[in-house]
Design a protein around this motif. Structure first.
Motif, short mmCIF file in Angstrom:
data_model
loop_
_atom_site.label_atom_id
_atom_site.label_comp_id
_atom_site.label_asym_id
_atom_site.label_seq_id
_atom_site.Cartn_x
_atom_site.Cartn_y
_atom_site.Cartn_z
N GLU A 1 0.99 -1.19 0.05
CA GLU A 1 -0.08 0.02 0.07
C GLU A 1 0.81 1.13 -0.14
N HIS A 2 2.05 1.13 0.56
CA HIS A 2 2.88 2.49 0.68
C HIS A 2 4.16 2.24 -0.21
N ALA A 3 4.09 1.34 -1.09
CA ALA A 3 5.25 1.18 -2.12
C ALA A 3 4.98 2.28 -3.28
N PRO A 4 6.16 2.65 -3.97
CA PRO A 4 7.46 2.22 -3.86
C PRO A 4 8.09 3.16 -2.72
N PHE A 5 9.36 2.50 -2.33
CA PHE A 5 10.13 3.05 -1.30
C PHE A 5 11.49 3.48 -2.00
N ASP A 6 12.15 4.77 -1.43
CA ASP A 6 13.39 5.11 -1.93
C ASP A 6 14.49 4.12 -1.26
N GLY A 7 14.07 3.36 -0.11
CA GLY A 7 15.08 2.50 0.62
C GLY A 7 14.34 1.48 1.23
N PRO B 1 17.30 -16.07 3.98
CA PRO B 1 18.23 -17.28 3.27
C PRO B 1 18.35 -16.83 1.82
N GLU B 2 17.27 -15.77 1.24
CA GLU B 2 17.71 -15.26 -0.33
C GLU B 2 16.99 -13.98 -0.01
N ILE B 3 16.99 -13.15 -1.11
CA ILE B 3 16.33 -11.84 -1.29
C ILE B 3 14.88 -11.83 -1.63
N PRO B 4 13.90 -11.47 -0.85
CA PRO B 4 12.35 -11.46 -1.16
C PRO B 4 12.13 -10.69 -2.29
N ALA B 5 11.61 -11.39 -3.43
CA ALA B 5 11.03 -10.82 -4.47
C ALA B 5 10.37 -9.38 -4.49
N SER B 6 9.29 -9.59 -3.40
CA SER B 6 8.51 -8.64 -2.94
C SER B 6 9.15 -7.32 -2.71
N LEU B 7 10.46 -7.46 -2.08
CA LEU B 7 10.96 -6.14 -1.60
C LEU B 7 11.68 -5.60 -2.67
N LYS B 8 12.16 -6.13 -3.67
CA LYS B 8 12.99 -5.68 -4.87
C LYS B 8 11.82 -5.20 -5.62
N LYS B 9 10.62 -5.73 -5.57
CA LYS B 9 9.62 -5.03 -6.53
C LYS B 9 9.18 -3.61 -5.94
N GLN B 10 9.29 -3.62 -4.51
CA GLN B 10 8.61 -2.27 -3.85
C GLN B 10 9.52 -1.28 -3.78
N LEU B 11 10.77 -1.62 -4.49
CA LEU B 11 12.05 -0.40 -4.42
C LEU B 11 11.71 0.43 -5.61
N LYS B 12 11.87 1.81 -5.48
CA LYS B 12 11.87 2.74 -6.48
C LYS B 12 13.12 2.42 -7.29
N PRO B 13 13.23 2.87 -8.58
CA PRO B 13 14.27 2.87 -9.49
C PRO B 13 15.18 3.82 -9.00
N GLY B 14 16.55 3.58 -8.57
CA GLY B 14 17.49 4.54 -7.95
C GLY B 14 17.34 3.87 -6.67
N GLY B 15 16.66 3.22 -5.93
CA GLY B 15 16.54 3.25 -4.47
C GLY B 15 17.47 1.62 -4.22
N ARG B 16 17.63 1.58 -3.06
CA ARG B 16 18.48 0.63 -2.46
C ARG B 16 18.06 -0.23 -1.45
N LEU B 17 18.08 -1.46 -1.59
CA LEU B 17 17.69 -2.53 -0.53
C LEU B 17 18.90 -2.99 0.24
N VAL B 18 18.82 -2.89 1.56
CA VAL B 18 19.80 -3.48 2.42
C VAL B 18 19.57 -4.56 3.25
N ILE B 19 19.98 -5.81 3.09
CA ILE B 19 19.61 -7.02 3.53
C ILE B 19 20.69 -7.94 3.93
N SER C 1 16.93 0.09 -12.78
CA SER C 1 15.60 0.18 -13.64
C SER C 1 14.75 -0.67 -13.07
N GLU C 2 13.58 -0.71 -13.80
CA GLU C 2 12.43 -1.79 -13.09
C GLU C 2 12.87 -3.20 -13.10
N ASP C 3 13.82 -3.59 -14.14
CA ASP C 3 14.21 -4.98 -14.09
C ASP C 3 15.71 -5.04 -14.03
#
Ligand code: SAM
Length: 214
Positions: free
Chosen positions: A139-145, A153-171, A188-190
């Motif tokens: 509901e609040h996506a996309p996020f800058d970070g 165990p691995e990177i959750p696909a949902s979190l990658k999806k909810q990131l803005k292009p140019g944003g970072r995920l630290v995990i 970029s988107e993909d």
């Protein structure tokens, strides 16, 4: 209020000497009163650079780890950030002190309630949610970070999806309790690029896109 001011200053020096050079992060560590986020029996240890138990087998992360992850997000004031694993609320308070718009999810109900209560009393008003953060907060996506404070165990696909292009995920990602810190940049988107730093230790991220049990 300034009872532990000199302990906080010592902690900031300690983090600087360990390689944390991001002034905004250091200022936030200097400002946020970590002793208010730990159990009463551990207050005297609050400004040591170590993780501490907060109950239910969970921890408030080591200050170095909090500072390292926050720097890696490379956010600026006003950015929208999602944290997975509210725990004590300390990491969320650091992001708030830096001027971010903070959303945070916790899966342990008792920790969720006590973090909410603690932050309210400190007049820190954030968007908190009780639930499984591995699927993000659509509901609040996309996020800058997005910052995940439990080991996956691995990177959750949902979190990658909810990131803005140019944003970072630290995990933290890896075997339980022996993770690499992974910083993913959404080009970029993909398209994604990643940097890894070894040798971190976390409690497990449990949920639909995480570990299935502790
Ligand atoms: N950031 C916290 C702090 O500043 O105190 C420390 C977090 S602690 C190392 C990890 C937290 O992640 C625990 O409180 C745990 O209950 C929570 N957690 C684990 N899996 C989760 C999930 N799927 N969604 C939300 N929280 C989760």
């Amino acid at each position: 209020m300034n009872k532990y001011k000199s302990d906080r200053e010592e902690l900031v020096k300690n983090l600087f000497n360990k390689g944390i050079k991001d002034l905004d992060v250091l200022k936030a560590v200097n400002k946020v009163e970590r002793h208010l986020f730990v159990p009463a029996s551990l207050v005297l240890h609050a400004y040591q650079d170590s993780a501490l138990l907060i109950g239910y087998g969970q921890t408030i992360s080591q200050p170095y780890t909090v500072a390292f992850m926050t720097s890696a997000l490379r956010l600026k004031k006003g950015d929208k950030v999602l944290e997975i694993g509210t725990g004590s609320g300390y990491q969320a308070a650091i992001l708030h002190a830096m001027g971010m718009r903070v959303f945070s999810i916790e899966r342990n109900y008792d920790l969720f309630i006590s973090a909410q209560d603690r932050l309210d009393k400190m007049n820190i008003h954030l968007q908190l949610k009780y639930g499984d953060g591995t699927i993000g907060w659509a509901e609040h996506a996309p996020f800058d970070g997005i910052i995940v404070t439990a080991g996956a165990p691995e990177i959750p696909a949902s979190l990658k999806k909810q990131l803005k292009p140019g944003g970072r995920l630290v995990i933290p990602v890896g075997d339980k309790g022996r993770e690499d810190m992974v910083c993913i940049l959404k080009e970029s988107e993909d398209e994604f690029s990643e940097e890894r730093t070894p040798n971190f230790a976390f409690v497990p991220l449990i949920g639909k896109e995480g570990w299935k049990n502790a």
